[in-house]
Design a protein around this motif. Structure first.
Motif, PDB file in Angstrom:
ATOM      1  N   PHE A 389       0.872  -1.254  -0.067  1.00 43.77           N
ATOM      2  CA  PHE A 389       0.009   0.015   0.061  1.00 43.77           C
ATOM      3  C   PHE A 389       0.918   1.195   0.066  1.00 43.77           C
ATOM      4  CE2 PHE A 389      -2.710  -3.281   2.072  1.00 43.77           C
ATOM      5  CZ  PHE A 389      -3.702  -3.256   1.120  1.00 43.77           C
ATOM      6  N   ILE A 390       2.031   1.091   0.650  1.00 42.72           N
ATOM      7  CA  ILE A 390       2.879   2.264   0.698  1.00 42.72           C
ATOM      8  C   ILE A 390       4.330   1.765   0.157  1.00 42.72           C
ATOM      9  CG2 ILE A 390       4.334   3.899   2.077  1.00 42.72           C
ATOM     10  CD1 ILE A 390       2.013   3.943   4.007  1.00 42.72           C
ATOM     11  N   ASN A 449      -0.971   2.223   8.907  1.00 38.31           N
ATOM     12  CA  ASN A 449      -1.034   2.631   7.556  1.00 38.31           C
ATOM     13  C   ASN A 449      -0.418   2.043   6.263  1.00 38.31           C
ATOM     14  OD1 ASN A 449      -2.427   5.053   6.252  1.00 38.31           O
ATOM     15  ND2 ASN A 449      -0.348   5.693   5.780  1.00 38.31           N
ATOM     16  N   PHE A 450       0.836   1.361   6.716  1.00 41.88           N
ATOM     17  CA  PHE A 450       1.514   0.530   5.600  1.00 41.88           C
ATOM     18  C   PHE A 450       0.657  -0.559   4.972  1.00 41.88           C
ATOM     19  CE2 PHE A 450       3.538  -3.277   7.054  1.00 41.88           C
ATOM     20  CZ  PHE A 450       2.936  -3.286   8.325  1.00 41.88           C
ATOM     21  N   SER A 452      -2.896  -0.351   5.286  1.00 41.28           N
ATOM     22  CA  SER A 452      -4.033   0.161   4.921  1.00 41.28           C
ATOM     23  C   SER A 452      -4.947  -0.060   6.333  1.00 41.28           C
ATOM     24  CB  SER A 452      -4.709  -0.026   3.488  1.00 41.28           C
ATOM     25  OG  SER A 452      -5.935   0.646   3.614  1.00 41.28           O
ATOM     26  N   LEU A 453      -4.353  -0.273   7.493  1.00 42.04           N
ATOM     27  CA  LEU A 453      -4.999  -0.612   8.524  1.00 42.04           C
ATOM     28  C   LEU A 453      -5.350   0.457   9.591  1.00 42.04           C
ATOM     29  CD1 LEU A 453      -3.294  -3.991   9.421  1.00 42.04           C
ATOM     30  CD2 LEU A 453      -5.650  -3.763   9.097  1.00 42.04           C
ATOM     31  N   GLY A 454      -5.210   1.820   9.093  1.00 49.77           N
ATOM     32  CA  GLY A 454      -5.195   3.102   9.937  1.00 49.77           C
ATOM     33  C   GLY A 454      -4.313   3.011  11.053  1.00 49.77           C
ATOM     34  N   GLU A 455      -4.794   3.049  12.212  1.00 52.18           N
ATOM     35  CA  GLU A 455      -3.677   3.411  13.377  1.00 52.18           C
ATOM     36  C   GLU A 455      -3.636   1.954  14.170  1.00 52.18           C
ATOM     37  OE1 GLU A 455      -5.332   6.372  16.176  1.00 52.18           O
ATOM     38  OE2 GLU A 455      -4.878   7.827  14.483  1.00 52.18           O
TER      39      GLU A 455
ATOM     40  N   ARG B  96       2.595   5.267  -6.640  1.00 50.38           N
ATOM     41  CA  ARG B  96       3.163   3.887  -5.888  1.00 50.38           C
ATOM     42  C   ARG B  96       3.834   4.372  -4.592  1.00 50.38           C
ATOM     43  NH1 ARG B  96       7.627   0.104  -8.003  1.00 50.38           N
ATOM     44  NH2 ARG B  96       6.989  -0.796  -6.190  1.00 50.38           N
ATOM     45  N   VAL B  97       4.410   5.622  -4.216  1.00 47.88           N
ATOM     46  CA  VAL B  97       4.659   5.805  -2.888  1.00 47.88           C
ATOM     47  C   VAL B  97       3.716   5.607  -2.105  1.00 47.88           C
ATOM     48  CG1 VAL B  97       5.641   7.649  -1.672  1.00 47.88           C
ATOM     49  CG2 VAL B  97       6.448   7.230  -3.849  1.00 47.88           C
ATOM     50  N   GLY B  98       2.373   6.122  -2.240  1.00 48.66           N
ATOM     51  CA  GLY B  98       1.306   5.491  -1.370  1.00 48.66           C
ATOM     52  C   GLY B  98       1.169   6.491   0.029  1.00 48.66           C
ATOM     53  N   GLN B 181      -4.204   6.359   2.080  1.00 44.83           N
ATOM     54  CA  GLN B 181      -4.449   4.974   2.338  1.00 44.83           C
ATOM     55  C   GLN B 181      -6.108   4.931   2.876  1.00 44.83           C
ATOM     56  OE1 GLN B 181      -3.414   2.523   0.767  1.00 44.83           O
ATOM     57  NE2 GLN B 181      -1.798   3.778   0.224  1.00 44.83           N
ATOM     58  N   ASP B 182      -6.349   5.744   4.010  1.00 42.81           N
ATOM     59  CA  ASP B 182      -7.651   5.796   4.754  1.00 42.81           C
ATOM     60  C   ASP B 182      -8.650   6.311   3.730  1.00 42.81           C
ATOM     61  OD1 ASP B 182      -6.436   5.101   7.278  1.00 42.81           O
ATOM     62  OD2 ASP B 182      -6.323   7.094   7.844  1.00 42.81           O
ATOM     63  N   ARG B 185      -9.209   3.533   1.268  1.00 42.43           N
ATOM     64  CA  ARG B 185     -10.088   2.471   2.103  1.00 42.43           C
ATOM     65  C   ARG B 185     -11.413   2.910   2.205  1.00 42.43           C
ATOM     66  NH1 ARG B 185      -7.211   1.958   6.017  1.00 42.43           N
ATOM     67  NH2 ARG B 185      -8.503   2.916   7.657  1.00 42.43           N
TER      68      ARG B 185
END
Lengths: 521, 203
Positions: A389-390, A449-450, A452-455, B96-98, B181-182, B185
């Motif tokens: 995701f990152i 975040n990496f 995509s799970l928030g905190e 891609r850096v995201g 990302q948030d 999502r």
């Protein structure tokens, strides 16, 4: 061919033969050796499988490009199973005597050349920045060390997210500012006898420098002595088989059992003075004899709250079976070590025990985390081929783990703490270990975040704060999400199951660097 | 001696007066801002306060700012303009850096210097090594036009960026608590919920 040459060739051959005999059972990818190996296999039969399992790796001398004889064994060598050992921390009050002590123990310090030979007791020597100073390492050399190492772990609390209960103010002596650890020594062996013998040898060597009646007056002071070990094969105090996945290091000659990670990782990521993944040799401590073939170690001492972990599993599930599944979802592996990816529904002991299979998986076929949650400890620590995701390079955040546990395993059904201390010395080794662990702590353990799970944080190693701070029980940071059909399950109120009580940033000098330090004046 | 003392006294009271007027000025400014906020501002319930993003830069919630002004090599502006024209706004490596909310290049001082601004999630420093192994070409194509750029793989690159970075004086983020990302999502969730509702309605 002269007689001399002939003898040389013959002895070379005998050496190779010796190598083979010492590690039979290990696969060697060389056709010439392969046929010999077959012969030995025919002779020893089924015993081979057992032996290769114990070795947990294969040594292929043809792949060696590193100076193994100069590299301390703790960097490249797996700890044995079962294992017994002691960690000792010293303070050097008299530089000259400190150097003298190094010179005395140097012959016992273990290099990596004999990796594949029968496991002997090993001695490893590491030192803090303050230790290098106390030993009289010249200023120009001291300056060439990384800033994070100079600051020491306690002063990097911000970068490591060591707050609240893990704050260095709450650590125990002699860690951080609660003591002055200069030199650390670890003795590890695969039997009680070998461990005791090597340990007594060490104590005997240093006896003359210690003032047993008035420790602070001695030239050398012992600040801590802590035994560790595990009879119970390879289980940590939570009762889970761990230490399974370690990176394969290019040029070490050591081939790890199959894992998803593909080609070996560049030597420079783990040992100073070699090319890293970026194709360049990173700066290292100077002069070269001090830096090259050395590495850095991050030591973090954790108290494990197994009863709380058991209670959390019990309180959040309806049956023992479900509680076991929740535990596996948090770790990413079952108690046996069987990974959820290969055994999604129930434990599989044969799989967990088999080093040729228990690490041979990726996450590509589990894109939604329905087998192994994104937040599971092992998926966070080594995302393998998970969707990124990152943008991050999983190859540069791997760490050689030589962690050791202490205290008794608490059975899964015990939910009341027995008041006994149990835990883990996390030992992570990497040529830039401080940076790597600071990255892992801030990005992959205490944030989500990496993935995509928030905190959301690592359920096993993250710093959670529900009870301790009277925090919000529904806090985003204290939840754990388990993707499932038809909808995900979410668990709230995770606690800090492993609390930090100390730690140090340590330099692992090469054998020639130890000699160089011992000869300073 | 005594006149000297008087002088001191005089300057002290001047100082005091200065301080008093200064704080009066500040007080007035604060009052004006407060009134303006009351009259014209709204409250979205988010915490918009700023903290430091590291050695340099500001952070609001999860979003940080990075502002760099750097001199360009001879012909650097032309090359960079050409690259950005070819990309047509589509920098896939940046996608891609995201963690990137936005980034911009602005040429200043007759194309001799470039202003680079970006808003990104969380910490920037720990990921530089990842850029160096994952998107080194893109990084060097873009920033290779900057005078003195050591190359993304060079260990001194972090310091080079810091040396040219200027911390913003003000930093406001509309939704400071959401990362890229948030947002992605949340968009997937909303789409999914709406799809389910549409299907339920159709039946």
């Amino acid at each position: 061919m002269s007689n001399n040459n002939h003898n040389k060739a013959l002895s070379g051959l005998t050496d190779k033969w010796q190598d083979l005999k010492d590690e039979f059972g290990n696969r060697i990818e060389d056709s010439h050796f392969e046929s010999w190996l077959e012969g030995i296999k025919a002779e020893v039969g089924d015993g081979i499988e057992m032996l290769s399992r114990r070795a947990r790796g294969v040594f292929n001398p043809n792949l060696v490009t590193m100076q193994l004889e100069d590299i301390q064994s703790i960097i490249l060598r797996e700890r044995p199973t079962p294992y017994y050992g002691t960690i000792i921390a010293f303070k050097v009050n008299e530089a000259k005597v400190g150097r003298q002590m190094l010179a005395q123990v140097l012959p016992d310090v273990t290099g990596s050349k004999e990796w594949h030979k029968d496991m002997q007791a090993t001695l490893s020597i590491v030192m803090t920045y303050e230790g290098l100073k106390a030993l009289g390492v010249p200023q120009s050399s001291l300056e060439s060390f990384p800033e994070s190492f100079k600051a020491g772990m306690a002063r990097r609390a911000d970068k490591l997210r060591d707050f609240d209960i893990n704050d260095p103010d709450n650590w125990m002596a002699p860690f951080g500012d609660k003591g002055d650890i200069h030199i650390g020594a670890a003795v590890i062996a695969d039997s009680k006898e070998k461990w005791q013998a090597k340990f007594n040898e060490l104590k005997e060597t240093i006896k003359a420098h210690i003032d047993y009646d008035n420790p602070a007056n001695g030239d050398i002071e012992i600040l801590m002595e802590h035994d560790f070990g595990s009879d119970d094969n390879v289980k940590n105090v939570f009762g889970y088989h761990d230490g399974i996945s370690n990176p394969e290091i290019q040029g070490s000659g050591i081939q790890t059992p199959p894992s998803h990670n593909g080609k070996p990782i560049a030597a420079g990521e783990f040992v100073l003075g070699y090319e890293g993944e970026a194709g360049t040799i990173a700066p290292m401590p100077q002069p070269e004899i001090l830096g090259k073939n050395g590495s850095f170690m991050v030591l973090r001492a954790y108290n494990s709250h197994v009863a709380e972990f058991n209670k959390f599993r019990k309180d959040n599930t309806d049956s023992e079976e479900e509680a076991e599944l929740l535990g596996a979802k948090m770790w990413g592996r079952w108690r046996s070590g069987a990974p959820l990816i290969l055994a999604p529904d129930k434990d599989n002991k044969a799989l967990g025990d088999d080093p040729s299979r228990n690490n041979d998986f990726g996450y590509k076929d589990d894109p939604y985390g329905k087998k192994c949650p994104f937040g599971a400890h092992i998926r966070r620590m080594n995302p393998r081929d998970s969707k990124d995701f990152i943008l991050s390079d999983v190859r540069i955040h791997r760490i050689v783990r030589r962690s050791v546990g202490f205290g008794e395993v608490l059975p899964p059904d015990v939910t009341e703490d027995d008041g006994k201390q149990r835990g883990l010395f996390f030992i992570g080794i990497n040529a830039h270990a401080m940076e790597t662990v600071e990255f892992l702590q801030s990005q992959w353990i205490n944030d989500g975040n990496f993935m995509s799970l928030g905190e959301e944080k690592d359920p096993m190693l993250g710093l959670h704060n529900v009870k301790k701070n009277g925090g919000d029980k529904d806090s985003d940071a204290d939840k754990f999400t388990v993707p499932a059909d038809p909808i995900r399950k979410r668990y709230h109120g995770i606690e800090t199951f492993n609390t930090l009580y100390g730690g140090e940033y340590l330099f692992i000098p090469s054998l020639s660097a130890l000699k160089w330090i011992s000869e300073l004046s | 001696m005594s006149s000297h003392n008087n002088e001191n006294k005089h300057s002290n009271s001047e100082d005091l007066k200065d301080k008093f007027t200064e704080s009066l000025e500040a007080f007035k400014l604060r009052a004006e801002l407060l009134v303006a906020n009351l009259k014209e501002g709204g409250d979205d319930g988010y915490d918009h306060s700023t903290t430091t993003a590291g050695e340099k830069g500001l952070r609001s919630g999860k979003v940080s700012e990075l502002t760099v002004i750097a001199p360009l090599k001879e012909g650097g502006a032309e090359r960079l303009k050409e690259i950005l024209k070819i990309a047509g706004g589509n920098l896939k490596g940046a996608t891609r850096v995201g963690t990137l909310h936005d980034l911009r290049f602005v040429f200043i001082d007759d194309d001799t210097r470039v202003l680079f601004c970006t808003a990104y999630d969380g910490d920037w420093d720990p990921y530089i090594d990842d850029f160096a192994t994952k998107i080194p070409e893109l990084m060097d194509i873009l920033f290779g036009n900057v005078k003195g750029w050591p190359g993304i793989k060079d260990p001194s690159v972090k310091q080079f960026i810091l040396d040219h970075q200027i911390t913003a004086a003000g930093w406001y983020v509309g939704v400071p608590h959401l990362t890229v990302q948030d947002i992605r999502r949340h968009e997937r969730i909303v789409k999914g919920v709406n799809k389910a509702l549409d299907e339920a309605q159709a039946n």
